[in-house]
Scaffold this active site. Sequence first.
Site, mmCIF file in Angstrom:
data_model
loop_
_atom_site.group_PDB
_atom_site.id
_atom_site.type_symbol
_atom_site.label_atom_id
_atom_site.label_comp_id
_atom_site.label_asym_id
_atom_site.label_seq_id
_atom_site.Cartn_x
_atom_site.Cartn_y
_atom_site.Cartn_z
ATOM 1 N N TYR A 1 -22.964 -43.901 -10.106
ATOM 2 C CA TYR A 1 -21.664 -44.170 -9.483
ATOM 3 C C TYR A 1 -20.562 -43.957 -10.510
ATOM 4 C CZ TYR A 1 -17.787 -46.805 -7.507
ATOM 5 O OH TYR A 1 -16.550 -47.166 -7.047
ATOM 6 N N SER B 1 1.035 -7.497 -9.142
ATOM 7 C CA SER B 1 2.250 -8.309 -9.037
ATOM 8 C C SER B 1 3.483 -7.438 -9.192
ATOM 9 C CB SER B 1 2.260 -9.399 -10.099
ATOM 10 O OG SER B 1 3.460 -10.129 -9.983
ATOM 11 N N LYS C 1 2.488 -19.968 -0.017
ATOM 12 C CA LYS C 1 1.356 -19.256 0.598
ATOM 13 C C LYS C 1 0.021 -19.681 0.010
ATOM 14 C CE LYS C 1 3.372 -15.145 2.604
ATOM 15 N NZ LYS C 1 3.595 -13.712 2.441
ATOM 16 N N GLU D 1 4.527 -18.779 -11.992
ATOM 17 C CA GLU D 1 5.736 -18.379 -11.241
ATOM 18 C C GLU D 1 6.309 -19.595 -10.480
ATOM 19 O OE1 GLU D 1 5.125 -14.745 -8.903
ATOM 20 O OE2 GLU D 1 6.068 -15.779 -7.225
ATOM 21 N N TYR D 2 5.427 -20.370 -9.845
ATOM 22 C CA TYR D 2 5.876 -21.600 -9.163
ATOM 23 C C TYR D 2 6.597 -22.512 -10.161
ATOM 24 C CZ TYR D 2 3.257 -21.379 -4.675
ATOM 25 O OH TYR D 2 2.789 -21.073 -3.422
ATOM 26 N N GLY E 1 0.814 -1.213 0.000
ATOM 27 C CA GLY E 1 0.000 0.000 0.000
ATOM 28 C C GLY E 1 0.846 1.260 0.000
ATOM 29 N N GLY F 1 5.707 -7.234 -6.265
ATOM 30 C CA GLY F 1 6.252 -7.028 -4.917
ATOM 31 C C GLY F 1 6.458 -5.554 -4.624
ATOM 32 N N ARG G 1 -12.944 -49.699 -16.286
ATOM 33 C CA ARG G 1 -14.072 -49.082 -15.575
ATOM 34 C C ARG G 1 -15.361 -49.843 -15.861
ATOM 35 N NH1 ARG G 1 -15.388 -44.172 -17.439
ATOM 36 N NH2 ARG G 1 -16.276 -43.422 -15.488
ATOM 37 N N ALA H 1 -5.611 -10.651 2.446
ATOM 38 C CA ALA H 1 -6.766 -11.254 1.771
ATOM 39 C C ALA H 1 -7.625 -12.034 2.770
ATOM 40 C CB ALA H 1 -6.279 -12.172 0.664
ATOM 41 N N LYS I 1 -4.415 -13.391 -12.090
ATOM 42 C CA LYS I 1 -3.305 -13.219 -11.131
ATOM 43 C C LYS I 1 -2.925 -14.570 -10.511
ATOM 44 C CE LYS I 1 -0.241 -11.609 -8.339
ATOM 45 N NZ LYS I 1 -0.293 -11.616 -6.946
ATOM 46 N N HIS J 1 -0.970 -16.485 -12.970
ATOM 47 C CA HIS J 1 0.370 -15.875 -12.979
ATOM 48 C C HIS J 1 1.211 -16.466 -11.846
ATOM 49 C CE1 HIS J 1 3.049 -13.074 -10.914
ATOM 50 N NE2 HIS J 1 3.379 -12.607 -12.095
ATOM 51 N N ASN J 2 0.648 -16.534 -10.659
ATOM 52 C CA ASN J 2 1.414 -17.061 -9.520
ATOM 53 C C ASN J 2 1.742 -18.546 -9.711
ATOM 54 O OD1 ASN J 2 0.847 -14.511 -8.544
ATOM 55 N ND2 ASN J 2 0.583 -15.219 -6.441
HETATM 56 P P1 NBP Z 1 -0.135 -7.626 4.436
HETATM 57 O O1 NBP Z 1 -0.654 -8.739 3.608
HETATM 58 O O2 NBP Z 1 0.883 -7.912 5.467
HETATM 59 O O3 NBP Z 1 -1.379 -6.899 5.113
HETATM 60 C C1 NBP Z 1 -1.163 -5.819 5.968
HETATM 61 C C2 NBP Z 1 -2.348 -4.886 5.949
HETATM 62 O O4 NBP Z 1 -3.560 -5.603 6.210
HETATM 63 C C3 NBP Z 1 -2.235 -3.824 7.017
HETATM 64 O O5 NBP Z 1 -2.786 -2.637 6.505
HETATM 65 C C4 NBP Z 1 -3.068 -4.397 8.141
HETATM 66 O O6 NBP Z 1 -3.569 -3.416 9.016
HETATM 67 C C5 NBP Z 1 -4.198 -4.997 7.357
HETATM 68 N N1 NBP Z 1 -4.978 -5.985 8.103
HETATM 69 C C6 NBP Z 1 -4.645 -7.198 8.586
HETATM 70 BR BR1 NBP Z 1 -2.974 -7.931 8.504
HETATM 71 N N2 NBP Z 1 -5.646 -7.829 9.193
HETATM 72 C C7 NBP Z 1 -6.679 -6.971 9.111
HETATM 73 C C8 NBP Z 1 -8.013 -7.045 9.551
HETATM 74 N N3 NBP Z 1 -8.483 -8.130 10.162
HETATM 75 N N4 NBP Z 1 -8.821 -6.001 9.304
HETATM 76 C C9 NBP Z 1 -8.354 -4.916 8.654
HETATM 77 N N5 NBP Z 1 -7.081 -4.789 8.200
HETATM 78 C C10 NBP Z 1 -6.259 -5.806 8.422
HETATM 79 O O7 NBP Z 1 0.413 -6.426 3.507
HETATM 80 P P2 NBP Z 1 1.157 -6.423 2.100
HETATM 81 O O8 NBP Z 1 2.308 -7.381 2.080
HETATM 82 O O9 NBP Z 1 1.385 -4.999 1.788
HETATM 83 O O10 NBP Z 1 0.057 -7.008 1.095
HETATM 84 C C11 NBP Z 1 -1.199 -6.386 0.887
HETATM 85 C C12 NBP Z 1 -2.003 -7.271 -0.067
HETATM 86 O O11 NBP Z 1 -1.301 -7.354 -1.314
HETATM 87 C C13 NBP Z 1 -2.177 -8.697 0.423
HETATM 88 O O12 NBP Z 1 -3.410 -9.199 0.013
HETATM 89 C C14 NBP Z 1 -1.057 -9.439 -0.279
HETATM 90 O O13 NBP Z 1 -1.341 -10.810 -0.459
HETATM 91 C C15 NBP Z 1 -1.026 -8.706 -1.613
HETATM 92 N N6 NBP Z 1 0.266 -8.757 -2.307
HETATM 93 C C16 NBP Z 1 1.437 -8.677 -1.612
HETATM 94 C C17 NBP Z 1 2.641 -8.701 -2.300
HETATM 95 C C18 NBP Z 1 3.944 -8.595 -1.573
HETATM 96 O O14 NBP Z 1 5.005 -8.764 -2.208
HETATM 97 N N7 NBP Z 1 3.955 -8.300 -0.274
HETATM 98 C C19 NBP Z 1 2.641 -8.800 -3.693
HETATM 99 C C20 NBP Z 1 1.422 -8.848 -4.379
HETATM 100 C C21 NBP Z 1 0.234 -8.818 -3.674
HETATM 101 P P3 NBP Z 1 -2.810 -3.113 10.410
HETATM 102 O O15 NBP Z 1 -1.642 -2.250 10.045
HETATM 103 O O16 NBP Z 1 -3.819 -2.417 11.208
HETATM 104 O O17 NBP Z 1 -2.380 -4.440 10.979
#
Ligand code: NBP
Length: 483
Positions: A481, A130, A261, A191-192, A16, A132, A447, A78, A184, A187-188
């Site tokens: 069956y 995608s 994951k 990637e595997y 984010g 990272g 069969r 997610a 997506k 894609h993943n």
């Molecule tokens: P995370 O997957 O670690 O999520 C962290 C965020 O989720 C924080 O804002 C956290 O808020 C919030 N959160 C959680 Br954890 N539980 C929550 C809940 N129950 N209610 C509300 N908010 C909640 O962060 P990220 O690695 O930046 O990934 C974000 C998304 O993007 C994920 O779905 C991830 O799978 C996807 N993604 C990640 C990558 C990568 O390389 N990291 C790549 C592509 C896609 P808080 O700060 O209050 O705990």
Amino acid sequence: MSEKADIALIGLAVMGQNLILNMDDHGFVVCAYNRTTEKVDQFLAKEAKGTKVVGAHSLQEMVSMLKKPRRVMMLVKAGQAVDDFIAKLVPLLEKGDIVIDGGNSEYHDTQRRTKELRDKGLLFVGCGVSGGEEGARYGPSLMPGGNKDAWPHLKPILQAVSAKVDGEPCCDWVGEDGAGHFVKMVHNGIEYGDMQLICEAYHLMRTALSLSHDRMSQVFEDWNKGELDSFLIEITKDILKFKDADGKPLVEKIRDSAGQKGTGKWTAIAALDYGVPVTLIGESVFARCLSSLKEERVHASTVLKGPASSVYDGDKDQFLEHIRQALYASKIVSYAQGFMLLREAAKEFGWKLNYGGIALMWRGGCIIRSAFLGNIKSAFERNPGLSNLLLDDFFRAAVHRCQESWRTVVATAARLGIPTPCFSTALAFYDGYRSHSLPANLIQAQRDYFGAHTYELVSSPGRFQHTNWTGRGGNVSASTYQA
Ligand code: NBP
């Protein structure tokens, strides 16, 4: 605040924060929000200092700061967190407002959410992201799908911040409801597969050819200049030459037990659900599962015997070229299988997928980015109705050119006792796919023999019949069956 924000972004973890800064670079005003609101202040004071980014401390405040139709993007964990945010947002939004989920959500969830929000007059988009941390900051691959009415409002922002290849954005509309997250997911899965194929090449170089790490790194560097040019080959080159403080290759100190994951597994499950032989991704998931049985493997290694030697005694340089060609041919099969799965899902859900556009979205910004995806895009440009990548002239010629080496590698690895699950399954698929006749006639007979499941005759397809094979069974066939 006088100027209203163009978009809100919920979720200030690594993805984010970086996507917000990327949007800011492109001139968009972003309103940042996070469940733990202290992170909003920290972000504004540090990473976003000196930018146009604004912050909100409640969802109400965030919504009040947005231009209409409002665009709210979530980049949170997610699952339940996404549903919880949607439930809180819905009462605050108006008809025509847009909610985007940029997390790694399961496509069935996205299908459900698109429908639920459409029923409330809101436009939901599930957008695969995608690349990272670095991708999010400087240009990710973005795969949006869902309610298409949202696309004109999102296109200027998403295409501006996405990666570009030859000036073209690695982001386009994918399709209805869960299509973006399905693409997506595939894609993943790919990637595997790509990662496992590279690991098999490394395993053969290390064990069969006893190459040093610097030499292996050099080989990957050379490969990266040709048809295997890709991000994963490039990072493998760096990893292999990376030395720990004691001067030894760090990679050999890492425990050989792979984590996952779940998105590779989801792809394999979808393949089973829709009956598509996506064997290479399936094997790559199982290879990780097998690797994680470390303690069992260590014990078995002292008990179960293999060939006397795992060392290749022929010309090493020639075998390296065989490995390169085996990797390329296997990769072609993997992508052919991935696109078969996309085609079947499109049929199942009535999506109109643009396959060349998908190849372009993966061409830059993401983990599987490669020159090869440019060739796939060209194949679908030449023939948008292409039923299988293997049937395209370019890829058919490539596989024909590589197959002798590919067979040599799979046969040699089997003889030396070095596992190559993905090289092998790719070759088995290729030989099965190009077979006019397979032994499934015997399966049908079996069969029918044990379960009266009936079979069709070659001479009359579509007409099912049962035979009393033993003279003891009856003439009644099974109707429900299935075995
Ligand atoms: P995370 O997957 O670690 O999520 C962290 C965020 O989720 C924080 O804002 C956290 O808020 C919030 N959160 C959680 Br954890 N539980 C929550 C809940 N129950 N209610 C509300 N908010 C909640 O962060 P990220 O690695 O930046 O990934 C974000 C998304 O993007 C994920 O779905 C991830 O799978 C996807 N993604 C990640 C990558 C990568 O390389 N990291 C790549 C592509 C896609 P808080 O700060 O209050 O705990």
